[in-house]
Design a protein around this motif. Structure first.
Motif, PDB file in Angstrom:
ATOM      1  N   ARG A 117       0.826  -1.202   0.000  1.00 23.57           N
ATOM      2  CA  ARG A 117       0.000   0.000   0.000  1.00 23.57           C
ATOM      3  C   ARG A 117       0.868   1.262   0.000  1.00 23.57           C
ATOM      4  N   SER A 118       1.868   1.282   0.850  1.00 25.27           N
ATOM      5  CA  SER A 118       2.737   2.459   0.943  1.00 25.27           C
ATOM      6  C   SER A 118       3.462   2.719  -0.371  1.00 25.27           C
ATOM      7  N   HIS A 119       3.948   1.642  -0.985  1.00 24.98           N
ATOM      8  CA  HIS A 119       4.674   1.782  -2.237  1.00 24.98           C
ATOM      9  C   HIS A 119       3.745   2.250  -3.362  1.00 24.98           C
ATOM     10  N   LEU A 120       2.586   1.630  -3.470  1.00 24.41           N
ATOM     11  CA  LEU A 120       1.686   1.964  -4.574  1.00 24.41           C
ATOM     12  C   LEU A 120       1.055   3.338  -4.400  1.00 24.41           C
ATOM     13  N   LYS A 121       0.904   3.798  -3.159  1.00 20.05           N
ATOM     14  CA  LYS A 121       0.440   5.178  -2.952  1.00 20.05           C
ATOM     15  C   LYS A 121       1.408   6.156  -3.612  1.00 20.05           C
ATOM     16  N   LYS A 122       2.693   5.920  -3.446  1.00 11.97           N
ATOM     17  CA  LYS A 122       3.697   6.787  -4.080  1.00 11.97           C
ATOM     18  C   LYS A 122       3.616   6.681  -5.593  1.00 11.97           C
ATOM     19  N   GLU A 123       3.430   5.461  -6.084  1.00 11.40           N
ATOM     20  CA  GLU A 123       3.378   5.252  -7.527  1.00 11.40           C
ATOM     21  C   GLU A 123       2.153   5.932  -8.147  1.00 11.40           C
ATOM     22  N   VAL A 124       1.037   5.926  -7.437  1.00 11.33           N
ATOM     23  CA  VAL A 124      -0.152   6.630  -7.936  1.00 11.33           C
ATOM     24  C   VAL A 124       0.187   8.102  -8.157  1.00 11.33           C
ATOM     25  N   GLY A 125       0.859   8.693  -7.201  1.00  9.00           N
ATOM     26  CA  GLY A 125       1.255  10.097  -7.326  1.00  9.00           C
ATOM     27  C   GLY A 125       2.163  10.338  -8.516  1.00  9.00           C
ATOM     28  N   ASP A 190      -5.530   4.091   0.867  1.00  7.46           N
ATOM     29  CA  ASP A 190      -5.006   4.865   1.995  1.00  7.46           C
ATOM     30  C   ASP A 190      -5.546   4.362   3.339  1.00  7.46           C
ATOM     31  N   GLU A 191      -5.475   3.050   3.537  1.00  7.07           N
ATOM     32  CA  GLU A 191      -5.890   2.408   4.781  1.00  7.07           C
ATOM     33  C   GLU A 191      -4.731   1.577   5.323  1.00  7.07           C
ATOM     34  N   THR A 201      -5.132 -10.206  14.431  1.00  6.84           N
ATOM     35  CA  THR A 201      -4.479  -9.171  15.239  1.00  6.84           C
ATOM     36  C   THR A 201      -3.515  -9.772  16.257  1.00  6.84           C
ATOM     37  N   SER A 202      -3.519  -9.249  17.492  1.00  3.55           N
ATOM     38  CA  SER A 202      -2.517  -9.656  18.486  1.00  3.55           C
ATOM     39  C   SER A 202      -3.093  -9.525  19.889  1.00  3.55           C
ATOM     40  N   THR A 203      -2.528 -10.265  20.812  1.00  3.06           N
ATOM     41  CA  THR A 203      -2.923 -10.134  22.216  1.00  3.06           C
ATOM     42  C   THR A 203      -2.196  -8.970  22.901  1.00  3.06           C
ATOM     43  N   PHE A 204      -1.189  -8.403  22.224  1.00  2.99           N
ATOM     44  CA  PHE A 204      -0.488  -7.257  22.786  1.00  2.99           C
ATOM     45  C   PHE A 204      -1.311  -5.981  22.569  1.00  2.99           C
ATOM     46  N   PRO A 205      -1.222  -5.020  23.472  1.00  2.00           N
ATOM     47  CA  PRO A 205      -2.018  -3.785  23.388  1.00  2.00           C
ATOM     48  C   PRO A 205      -1.413  -2.761  22.411  1.00  2.00           C
ATOM     49  N   ILE A 206      -1.343  -3.134  21.163  1.00  7.70           N
ATOM     50  CA  ILE A 206      -0.726  -2.244  20.173  1.00  7.70           C
ATOM     51  C   ILE A 206      -1.657  -1.084  19.839  1.00  7.70           C
ATOM     52  N   ASP A 207      -1.071  -0.019  19.305  1.00  6.74           N
ATOM     53  CA  ASP A 207      -1.829   1.184  18.936  1.00  6.74           C
ATOM     54  C   ASP A 207      -1.726   1.385  17.425  1.00  6.74           C
ATOM     55  N   ARG A 208      -2.697   0.876  16.705  1.00  6.37           N
ATOM     56  CA  ARG A 208      -2.669   0.960  15.240  1.00  6.37           C
ATOM     57  C   ARG A 208      -2.811   2.406  14.763  1.00  6.37           C
ATOM     58  N   GLN A 209      -3.583   3.194  15.491  1.00  6.52           N
ATOM     59  CA  GLN A 209      -3.775   4.585  15.088  1.00  6.52           C
ATOM     60  C   GLN A 209      -2.449   5.360  15.121  1.00  6.52           C
ATOM     61  N   SER A 210      -1.625   5.046  16.090  1.00  7.04           N
ATOM     62  CA  SER A 210      -0.323   5.713  16.186  1.00  7.04           C
ATOM     63  C   SER A 210       0.534   5.399  14.968  1.00  7.04           C
ATOM     64  N   VAL A 211       0.545   4.120  14.553  1.00  2.58           N
ATOM     65  CA  VAL A 211       1.320   3.711  13.379  1.00  2.58           C
ATOM     66  C   VAL A 211       0.780   4.390  12.122  1.00  2.58           C
ATOM     67  N   ALA A 212      -0.543   4.428  12.010  1.00  4.19           N
ATOM     68  CA  ALA A 212      -1.166   5.061  10.839  1.00  4.19           C
ATOM     69  C   ALA A 212      -0.779   6.533  10.760  1.00  4.19           C
ATOM     70  N   GLN A 214       1.887   8.005  12.064  1.00  2.00           N
ATOM     71  CA  GLN A 214       3.311   8.136  11.730  1.00  2.00           C
ATOM     72  C   GLN A 214       3.562   7.971  10.228  1.00  2.00           C
ATOM     73  N   LEU A 215       2.815   7.060   9.607  1.00  2.00           N
ATOM     74  CA  LEU A 215       3.037   6.733   8.198  1.00  2.00           C
ATOM     75  C   LEU A 215       2.189   7.565   7.246  1.00  2.00           C
ATOM     76  N   GLY A 216       1.368   8.451   7.801  1.00  2.90           N
ATOM     77  CA  GLY A 216       0.586   9.342   6.944  1.00  2.90           C
ATOM     78  C   GLY A 216      -0.627   8.704   6.299  1.00  2.90           C
ATOM     79  N   TYR A 217      -1.200   7.708   6.946  1.00  2.00           N
ATOM     80  CA  TYR A 217      -2.410   7.071   6.423  1.00  2.00           C
ATOM     81  C   TYR A 217      -3.652   7.795   6.941  1.00  2.00           C
ATOM     82  N   ALA A 218      -4.706   7.794   6.140  1.00  2.00           N
ATOM     83  CA  ALA A 218      -5.941   8.474   6.517  1.00  2.00           C
ATOM     84  C   ALA A 218      -6.700   7.726   7.601  1.00  2.00           C
TER      85      ALA A 218
END
Length: 458
Positions: A117-125, A190-191, A201-212, A214-218
């Motif tokens: 997704r990250s790579h193809l977003k750049k390619e679309v541009g 852009d997801e 997913t995972s049993t760990f308390p990860i924060d997907r919104q934080s990663v999104a 950081q990476l500039g996802y909507a």
């Protein structure tokens, strides 16, 4: 040693190793893979899954690997299978056991979904930027040829008069729609899928919104199984690329025809033409022909992707590894074609006199002659038959409508008078078509203003 070696009692057969490996083509995802890993490691540190010091060590190690890759100091290995394992192996070699903590709460399944997704977003541009370049060329050619009258065609037969500027705006509309399709594709692309894990997913308390963030996802993806199994965004991009190539191929066909001695509407610059090894007189439109030929190649990539996905159960299957070569080749091909086609057309010479001369033959003002009679009160179907008789008379006597005498006109229909000559003049035929979207000077000017405004938005 393989990262999954604990489960297996034998080493992977070399043939299987080579067959299974994707590093030969997914190496181009190194930046996206590292950026995703940096965001993931940062998040792991934020939520306390690893310590702040460990997160810092991982991030710095990844940054060093990125710098070394881009300076040519890193060689990837087939033994590590793919870009993810190559990067992780390098990281562990450099920072030790802390590097092994990077993969906590993620899978290669959601990792590759993110990378793609990250790579193809750049390619679309980048594809949109190249379409913008071509649209600029079309605008300039139209501006130079607002008064260049030429025949318009249906069934490849001369039909009605238009201008070269109007013709260019037709192709400009096609490529505008292409931009719209790419922008729509981008929205669904852009997801952010990371955090979906292998599928649950995972049993760990990860924060997907934080990663999104950081990476500039909507936004983040809503279902973890769909996240790792989805390649709609790849297929949709390939579909948009195929339509772009269809438009380029149609345009190429026009260029090829226009460059022929039979048309002589266009002359390509020598720098964008080739010759013959045996016929010294030849000047071939090879760029346009190759664009036309490469269209099938991009279509093939789309069919590869559709066929690959058509029978796959949820969630991830190894078949999906085949998406990369197909979409990478399609993107590379389209970018190459857009770039060279724009340069070829920009440097081409429009043979205005030949276009005007061609418009003067073939009775392309016949509809205007019928419309003239309609304005005299004759029903269109009757006017159509009258003009048909006039054309038969012209063919029999080697004349055109504009070369007939008024006596000739009146011998077919008494409603004709001297004003018919102005009505069927090519300039009149073009500029009286003032309907929105038509070829008149004012209408084309509006189309060009619309294009200019559009180009400022992309």
């Amino acid at each position: 040693m393989k990262l999954w070696a604990g489960r297996f009692q034998k080493e992977t057969d070399k043939k299987v190793n080579d067959f299974n490996s994707s590093i030969g083509f997914d190496a181009r995802l190194y930046r996206e893979d590292i950026e995703g890993s940096i965001a993931h490691a940062t998040m792991l540190g934020e939520v306390g899954i690893v310590t702040a010091e460990e997160a810092k060590q991982i991030v710095e190690g990844l940054q060093g690997i990125l710098a070394d890759i881009e300076s040519g100091k890193v060689e990837f290995t087939v033994d590590a299978e793919d870009i993810h394992m190559n990067i992780e192996t390098l990281l562990t070699e450099r920072i030790g056991d802390t590097g092994k903590k990077l993969h906590t709460a993620r899978s290669r399944n959601d990792q590759i979904a993110l990378d793609m997704r990250s790579h193809l977003k750049k390619e679309v541009g980048e594809v949109i930027a190249l379409i913008k370049k071509l649209e600029g060329v079309l605008y300039d050619k139209a501006q130079e040829n607002m008064e260049t009258i030429m025949p318009g065609y249906t069934h490849l037969q001369r039909a009605q008069p238009t201008t070269f500027a109007h013709y260019m705006m037709a192709y400009a509309q096609m490529f505008r729609r292409d931009v719209g399709r790419l922008q729509d594709t981008y929205k669904r692309m852009d997801e952010m899928p990371l955090g979906s894990g292998a599928l649950a997913t995972s049993t760990f308390p990860i924060d997907r919104q934080s990663v999104a963030k950081q990476l500039g996802y909507a936004r983040v993806t809503e279902n973890s199984m769909d996240s790792v199994a989805d390649r709609d965004f790849v297929i949709e991009f390939a579909s948009a690329l195929s339509i772009i190539m269809m438009h380029l191929s149609r345009f190429s066909e026009e260029v090829i025809l226009w460059c022929s001695n039979e048309f002589q509407f266009l002359d390509l610059d020598d720098a964008y033409s080739t010759g013959s090894s045996i016929m010294p007189q030849k000047k071939n439109p090879d760029v346009a022909e190759l664009v036309r030929g490469k269209t099938g190649r991009v279509y093939g990539s789309l069919m590869t992707l559709l066929t690959m996905m058509k029978g796959l159960p949820l969630a991830y299957n190894k078949d999906m590894q085949e998406d990369k070569e197909a979409i990478f080749d399609a993107v590379d091909t389209v970018k190459l074609c857009l770039d060279v086609f724009a340069d070829m057309f920009k440097t081409a010479t429009v043979k205005q006199y030949n276009m005007r001369k061609a418009a003067s033959g073939g009775f392309i003002n016949a509809t205007d002659c019928a419309d003239y009679l309609v304005r005299k009160g004759i029903p269109f179907r009757d006017a159509y038959k009258i003009v048909g008789k006039l054309i038969s008379y012209c063919i029999e006597h080697d004349e055109y409508l504009e070369t007939l005498t008024l006596k000739d006109f009146c011998s077919i229909c008494s409603e004709f008078d001297a004003s018919v000559y102005d009505a069927i003049a090519l300039r009149t035929c073009v500029n009286e078509r003032k309907v929105e979207g038509g070829p008149s000077h004012d209408s084309v000017t509006k189309q060009m203003e619309s294009l200019k405004k559009f180009l400022k938005t992309i």
